[in-house]
Design an enzyme around this catalytic site. Sequence first.
Site, PDB file in Angstrom:
ATOM      1  N   ASP A 261       0.812  -0.990   0.074  1.00 55.41           N
ATOM      2  CA  ASP A 261       0.121   0.009   0.130  1.00 55.41           C
ATOM      3  C   ASP A 261       0.893   1.303   0.212  1.00 55.41           C
ATOM      4  O   ASP A 261       1.316   1.773   1.053  1.00 55.41           O
ATOM      5  CB  ASP A 261      -1.026  -0.023   1.298  1.00 55.41           C
TER       6      ASP A 261
ATOM      7  N   ASP B 298      -1.485   5.151  -6.091  1.00 55.84           N
ATOM      8  CA  ASP B 298      -1.823   4.351  -4.862  1.00 55.84           C
ATOM      9  C   ASP B 298      -1.879   3.060  -5.382  1.00 55.84           C
ATOM     10  O   ASP B 298      -2.811   2.423  -5.893  1.00 55.84           O
ATOM     11  CB  ASP B 298      -3.116   4.992  -4.433  1.00 55.84           C
TER      12      ASP B 298
END
Length: 454
Positions: free
Chosen positions: A119, A326
Amino acid sequence: MMHNKHNLPQAALLLVASLAALSAAIVSCDAAAVRLQLVHTDAGRGLSRLELLQRMAARTKARAARFLTGTGGSSASAPVTPGEIQPAPSGVVPGVPDTEYLVHLGIGTPPQPVQLTLDTGSDLVWTQCQPCTVACFPQSLPYFDPSLSSTFAGLACDTSPCQALAPSSNSQACAPGSGQACSYTYGYGDGSVTMGFLDTDTFSFAAGDTTTAVSGLAFGCGVNNTGIFKSNETGIAGFGRGNLSLPSQLKADNFSYCFTDITGTAPSPVLLGLPANLYSVGAAVQTTPLNHGPPSLPSSLYFVSLTGISVGSTSVTTGGGSTIVDSGTGMTSLPQDVYAAVADAFVQQVSLSVHNSTSISQLCFTVPAPAGGQPPDVPKLVLQFDGATLDLPRASYMFEVEDNGVSVTCLALNNAGAASETIVIGNYQQQNLHVLFDLANNTLSFLPAQCDQV
Ligand SMILES: *[C@@H]1O[C@H](CO)[C@@H](O)[C@H](O)[C@H]1NC(C)=O
Ligand SMILES: *[C@@H]1O[C@H](CO)[C@@H](O)[C@H](O)[C@H]1NC(C)=O
Ligand SMILES: *[C@@H]1O[C@H](CO)[C@@H](O)[C@H](O)[C@H]1NC(C)=O
Ligand SMILES: *[C@@H]1O[C@H](CO)[C@@H](O)[C@H](O)[C@H]1NC(C)=O
Ligand SMILES: *[C@@H]1O[C@H](CO)[C@@H](O)[C@H](O)[C@H]1NC(C)=O
Ligand SMILES: *[C@@H]1O[C@H](CO)[C@@H](O)[C@H](O)[C@H]1NC(C)=O
């Protein structure tokens, strides 16, 4: 379990070569270079393409809620206190995980395997721990058990890793010198929250025959983990710019990943502080600056400047919002006006009828009956960054599925709605790209690649 370190523990690098020809070497150095294995979270589940698309869309929607602006400041991926957690957006199927690619590593001595969502949109590294005193979601691996690790140590609340937690994550009053354990609450804007204790242990990164062990890394031992997890992950590996992220703790100057096909099962590597062979291929590497974002969004995100989007012959302006990269987001997510302009350009230029579906929220076109194996022509989708062009291959923005017996081809982009000003570059658009985050030079570089061979 009490200890007194006042600085982030010096990462000691221990190379364990299991090749008979090599003797084990112990190397001390400031920065650790590691290679990790990555697999798509839905790999091997036997899901249909329609299910994959639906899951990815649902995850993207949940995730997009993290990057809303103008909703009370940094409510997004910054840690939020439980009172401020946003509900999961409507339309999100309960229990659908928001994970994308999982990294495999070991924690403890001897190493216990964990698999964490990669992440780039958050910082904390955490895994579910035993005894899970409050709430853990089911996982296929055993919970990490600190009592089985000879190198595990708790962190006191006055240590610098604990102080590196944002104030909202570190709500306890800390009496310095008391040895009081560092407890954390780390929330994600999609409503998921992990609570537990910040500890340290040795992490082992295995690549082929070589295991690299790095001691003293801070991670969260989660004992109350609720929200949209429920997949094959055991926790999350934050790769953001904050001090607690894995690249920051390893003092890596750079990291790179290369996502294999979302619908495939082939693993690929994550490289931290290793020379990515990006420049050896001969093809043109595209490079764009990593920027500072607005104060309303967490500074640990990776901001780039997306100057335009073109759909075939149509140019779309990208509005005034920020753009972030992201790896926790599936499909690239666009604010409503930008999405509408892109979708409209596809409708204008694709000579097929729009397929109105109740099961797919993306823009889809009906593929005529004898498709003949060749997917129908669609306009090119090109993302123009400051100094870099991402000329997407068709398979990185279109998705062929059967919907109710009808063959359709769909645009793999998410409409983030009117409340969002932030463009989020997601994983679907990064398939088969080698992406390098150069943290020393503040640049992002990418190059088409065959990721299972990087
Ligand atoms: C979940 O993870 C375990 C452990 O790595 C693995 O054996 C299993 O195949 C995975 N299951 C799915 C459905 O991906
Ligand atoms: C992060 O690390 C830097 C350098 O090591 C330090 O100056 C800074 O205070 C740290 N930030 C936090 C929030 O701990
Ligand atoms: C566990 O987490 C949930 C959701 O964040 C929270 O409501 C609850 O109070 C927590 N329980 C404990 C004992 O901390
Ligand atoms: C990444 O960092 C490592 C270690 O500092 C360095 O050797 C390597 O050249 C860097 N890679 C790139 C592509 O800049
Ligand atoms: C699909 O929906 C749009 C807008 O709701 C409508 O204009 C169009 O006629 C519909 N197409 C079909 C094939 O039903
Ligand atoms: C990073 O910056 C250094 C110094 O400015 C430069 O020598 C080097 O070539 C840069 N590396 C890349 C990959 O651009």
